[in-house]
Design an enzyme around this catalytic site. Structure first.
Site, PDB file in Angstrom:
ATOM      1  N   LEU A  91      24.930  32.364   3.117  1.00  0.00           N
ATOM      2  CA  LEU A  91      25.341  31.146   2.436  1.00  0.00           C
ATOM      3  C   LEU A  91      26.628  30.585   3.031  1.00  0.00           C
ATOM      4  O   LEU A  91      27.652  31.265   3.093  1.00  0.00           O
ATOM      5  CB  LEU A  91      25.537  31.430   0.937  1.00  0.00           C
ATOM      6  CG  LEU A  91      25.943  30.235   0.075  1.00  0.00           C
ATOM      7  CD1 LEU A  91      24.836  29.179   0.075  1.00  0.00           C
ATOM      8  CD2 LEU A  91      26.255  30.704  -1.344  1.00  0.00           C
ATOM      9  N   ASP A  92      26.559  29.328   3.482  1.00  0.00           N
ATOM     10  CA  ASP A  92      27.724  28.589   4.010  1.00  0.00           C
ATOM     11  C   ASP A  92      28.379  29.283   5.193  1.00  0.00           C
ATOM     12  O   ASP A  92      29.570  29.084   5.455  1.00  0.00           O
ATOM     13  CB  ASP A  92      28.767  28.353   2.902  1.00  0.00           C
ATOM     14  CG  ASP A  92      28.225  27.462   1.797  1.00  0.00           C
ATOM     15  OD1 ASP A  92      27.408  26.592   2.093  1.00  0.00           O
ATOM     16  OD2 ASP A  92      28.624  27.660   0.631  1.00  0.00           O
ATOM     17  N   GLU A  93      27.627  30.116   5.918  1.00  0.00           N
ATOM     18  CA  GLU A  93      28.185  30.821   7.067  1.00  0.00           C
ATOM     19  C   GLU A  93      27.495  30.437   8.371  1.00  0.00           C
ATOM     20  O   GLU A  93      27.703  31.074   9.398  1.00  0.00           O
ATOM     21  CB  GLU A  93      28.066  32.337   6.855  1.00  0.00           C
ATOM     22  CG  GLU A  93      28.869  32.885   5.677  1.00  0.00           C
ATOM     23  CD  GLU A  93      30.369  32.798   5.918  1.00  0.00           C
ATOM     24  OE1 GLU A  93      30.790  32.816   7.089  1.00  0.00           O
ATOM     25  OE2 GLU A  93      31.119  32.698   4.925  1.00  0.00           O
TER      26      GLU A  93
END
Length: 296
Positions: free
Chosen positions: A240-242
């Site tokens: 997530l969001d990486e």
């Protein structure tokens, strides 16, 4: 729309090809690609390249070329390039035609600023793409999308029906789009969806990652007395969001700005950052390198 290096109009001319490649760096790569294109009768318009190190790095290149009858010759060109250049040099490559815009689906929830900005820029001709559908997990934005002539599809999605919702979304997307843009789509996508959709996904995050991840980012930022508000556009991965970052930007703020001011300034940055990331992807400028991107 012009190529910044040559001034040539690259919006949708016929017979313009884009060749992106990545491989282990070694002498002779540029010469091999250039020779192949020349022997195929192509004229190179622009060529941008980058190597991650002086020696033993990763080499990346974006080449724009003209070849009469490209559409008819593309399959043969791709096959010959694979045999004569890509396989011997261990290259990953992508060959596209500038005259064929990317088919794009936009996913949204209730916030409209990123969605409407993309639709507006596309209608103006600032984004060379074909928006084939908008999928939203709430019906609120249907009336705002309708004037753009883009199909609006409401697929309810929440945690307790996530599997059913994602299957419906995959039925709509798989094989029909080249890119999915998450324009403040406020649902977490599962690894099965990301693997199954069959194309890249670009997300806009409401902060200069990795700061202030999660709920109420602007309030948390205000409480911390931040001096910058930013946004990050990145490819979506299972983490997530990486995912690999494509573009970021910031705007300076101070103690005089309220939470409402930060939201207003932040949404402006989000629109600009997301539109640039989508533009660069649709122009085949972005090459992924590990968890990074190189924009050529």
């Amino acid at each position: 729309m012009t190529d910044e290096h040559t001034g040539a109009d690259l919006r949708a001319p016929r017979d313009i090809g884009r060749l992106l490649l990545r491989c282990a760096d070694r002498p002779g790569l540029v010469a091999a690609v250039s020779t192949f294109l020349a022997e195929a009768g192509a004229n190179i318009i622009s060529l941008d390249q980058h190597s991650t190190q002086q020696m033993h790095g990763t080499f990346m290149q974006r080449t724009i070329f003209h070849l009469s009858g490209l559409s008819a010759a593309r399959d043969t060109l791709e096959r010959d390039f694979t045999a004569r250049v890509a396989d011997p040099f261990g290259m990953d490559f992508r060959l596209t035609e500038a005259a064929t815009p990317k088919r794009v689906a936009i996913m949204a929830s209730k916030e409209d600023h990123c969605l409407l900005d993309l639709l507006w820029r596309n209608r103006r001709g600032d984004l060379d793409m074909s928006v084939v559908m908008v999928i939203a997990n709430h019906p609120d934005l249907a009336d705002k999308v309708r004037p753009f002539g883009v199909p609006f599809i409401h697929v309810p999605a929440r945690r307790d029906i996530r599997e059913e919702a994602e299957q419906r979304q995959l039925d709509l997307l798989r094989g029909n789009v080249d890119l999915v843009v998450l324009a403040r789509y406020m649902q977490i996508l599962t690894p099965d969806f990301i693997d199954g959709v069959g194309c890249p996904l670009i997300n806009i995050h409401h902060s200069f990652l990795p700061a202030f991840i999660g709920a109420s980012p602007y309030r948390r930022a205000r409480e911390r007395g931040v001096k910058l508000v930013g946004a990050t556009a990145h490819y979506v991965t299972d983490d997530l969001d990486e995912g690999p970052i494509i573009e970021q930007d910031v705007v300076r703020v101070d103690h005089r700005h309220s939470v409402e001011d930060l939201v207003r300034l932040g949404t402006d940055v989000e629109r600009a950052v997301l539109s640039r990331a989508v533009l660069w992807h649709c122009e085949d400028r972005v090459i992924r390198f590990g968890n990074q991107t190189i924009c050529l």
